[in-house]
Design a protein around this motif. Sequence first.
Motif, PDB file in Angstrom:
ATOM      1  N   HIS A   3       1.011  -1.165  -0.007  1.00  0.00           N
ATOM      2  CA  HIS A   3      -0.041  -0.275   0.117  1.00  0.00           C
ATOM      3  C   HIS A   3       0.852   1.162  -0.067  1.00  0.00           C
ATOM      4  O   HIS A   3       1.818   1.362   0.955  1.00  0.00           O
ATOM      5  CB  HIS A   3      -0.875   0.054   1.384  1.00  0.00           C
ATOM      6  CG  HIS A   3      -1.984  -0.943   1.060  1.00  0.00           C
ATOM      7  ND1 HIS A   3      -3.002  -1.165   0.450  1.00  0.00           N
ATOM      8  CD2 HIS A   3      -1.852  -2.389   1.941  1.00  0.00           C
ATOM      9  CE1 HIS A   3      -3.501  -2.417   0.531  1.00  0.00           C
ATOM     10  NE2 HIS A   3      -3.037  -3.077   1.377  1.00  0.00           N
ATOM     11  N   GLU A   4       0.719   2.155  -0.882  1.00  0.00           N
ATOM     12  CA  GLU A   4       1.588   3.203  -1.272  1.00  0.00           C
ATOM     13  C   GLU A   4       1.277   4.138   0.275  1.00  0.00           C
ATOM     14  O   GLU A   4       2.427   4.556   0.491  1.00  0.00           O
ATOM     15  CB  GLU A   4       0.953   4.019  -2.317  1.00  0.00           C
ATOM     16  CG  GLU A   4       1.963   5.499  -2.487  1.00  0.00           C
ATOM     17  CD  GLU A   4       1.341   6.211  -3.524  1.00  0.00           C
ATOM     18  OE1 GLU A   4       1.802   7.270  -3.693  1.00  0.00           O
ATOM     19  OE2 GLU A   4       0.597   5.739  -4.461  1.00  0.00           O
ATOM     20  N   ALA A   5       0.367   4.298   0.834  1.00  0.00           N
ATOM     21  CA  ALA A   5       0.135   4.945   2.050  1.00  0.00           C
ATOM     22  C   ALA A   5       1.016   4.392   3.232  1.00  0.00           C
ATOM     23  O   ALA A   5       1.706   5.267   3.780  1.00  0.00           O
ATOM     24  CB  ALA A   5      -1.219   4.870   2.469  1.00  0.00           C
ATOM     25  N   GLU A   6       1.236   3.185   3.153  1.00  0.00           N
ATOM     26  CA  GLU A   6       2.286   2.695   4.167  1.00  0.00           C
ATOM     27  C   GLU A   6       3.548   3.208   3.995  1.00  0.00           C
ATOM     28  O   GLU A   6       4.309   3.677   4.706  1.00  0.00           O
ATOM     29  CB  GLU A   6       2.395   1.073   4.398  1.00  0.00           C
ATOM     30  CG  GLU A   6       0.899   0.694   4.941  1.00  0.00           C
ATOM     31  CD  GLU A   6       0.914  -0.912   4.784  1.00  0.00           C
ATOM     32  OE1 GLU A   6       1.029  -1.390   3.713  1.00  0.00           O
ATOM     33  OE2 GLU A   6       0.521  -1.609   5.819  1.00  0.00           O
ATOM     34  N   ARG A   8       4.611   5.726   2.284  1.00  0.00           N
ATOM     35  CA  ARG A   8       4.509   7.118   2.331  1.00  0.00           C
ATOM     36  C   ARG A   8       4.589   7.755   3.624  1.00  0.00           C
ATOM     37  O   ARG A   8       5.295   8.654   4.028  1.00  0.00           O
ATOM     38  CB  ARG A   8       3.283   7.764   1.332  1.00  0.00           C
ATOM     39  CG  ARG A   8       3.212   9.550   1.604  1.00  0.00           C
ATOM     40  CD  ARG A   8       2.081   9.859   0.662  1.00  0.00           C
ATOM     41  NE  ARG A   8       1.978   9.487  -0.718  1.00  0.00           N
ATOM     42  CZ  ARG A   8       2.488  10.047  -1.399  1.00  0.00           C
ATOM     43  NH1 ARG A   8       3.427  10.883  -1.313  1.00  0.00           N
ATOM     44  NH2 ARG A   8       2.514   9.891  -2.960  1.00  0.00           N
TER      45      ARG A   8
END
Length: 130
Positions: A3-6, A8
Motif C-alpha cells: 500500500h502506497e500509504a504505508e 509514504r
Amino acid sequence: MVHEAEVRGELGRLRARLPEVTGVLAASVDGLVLAEDAPAVESDGFAALTAAALGVGLRLTDAAGQRNFRELLIRSEHGYIALYTAGAVGVLAVLARPRVNVGRLHMEARRCGTQLAHLLDGDLDRPEDA
C-alpha cells in the motif's frame, strides 16, 4: 501489492526526524516509483537513475569482494544524495542539504530502509489476491 500509504508514511516519518532532508523517494529495484515526497526532482526519471546507481553499487561491491551492497552517499555542491537498500525489492533515496549531520542521516535512513524492507519484502510472501 504494498500500500502506497504505508510506504509514504515511512517516508514522512523520516522527513519529520530530519529537517535537513529536502526529498525522499522509495523505488523498486527496477526503477519504478513506489512513493515519493521529492518536489525538486522528476520522480520517474529519478527512480530510474536510483535503480541504475543501485546496480552500479552492487557491481562495485561485488568486484571489490565486499559483497552485500547497503548504501551509497553522493556529496555535491548543493547537498547529498544517499541511497539505501530497502530489502530485496526496494531502494530508498534521500536528498539532503549540505549542512545535514551525515551520521544522523545514515542512522535515520537506515532505520527507514529497514521498515520499508519489512513492508516490501513482506509483500513477497502474500498471495496475489490478498
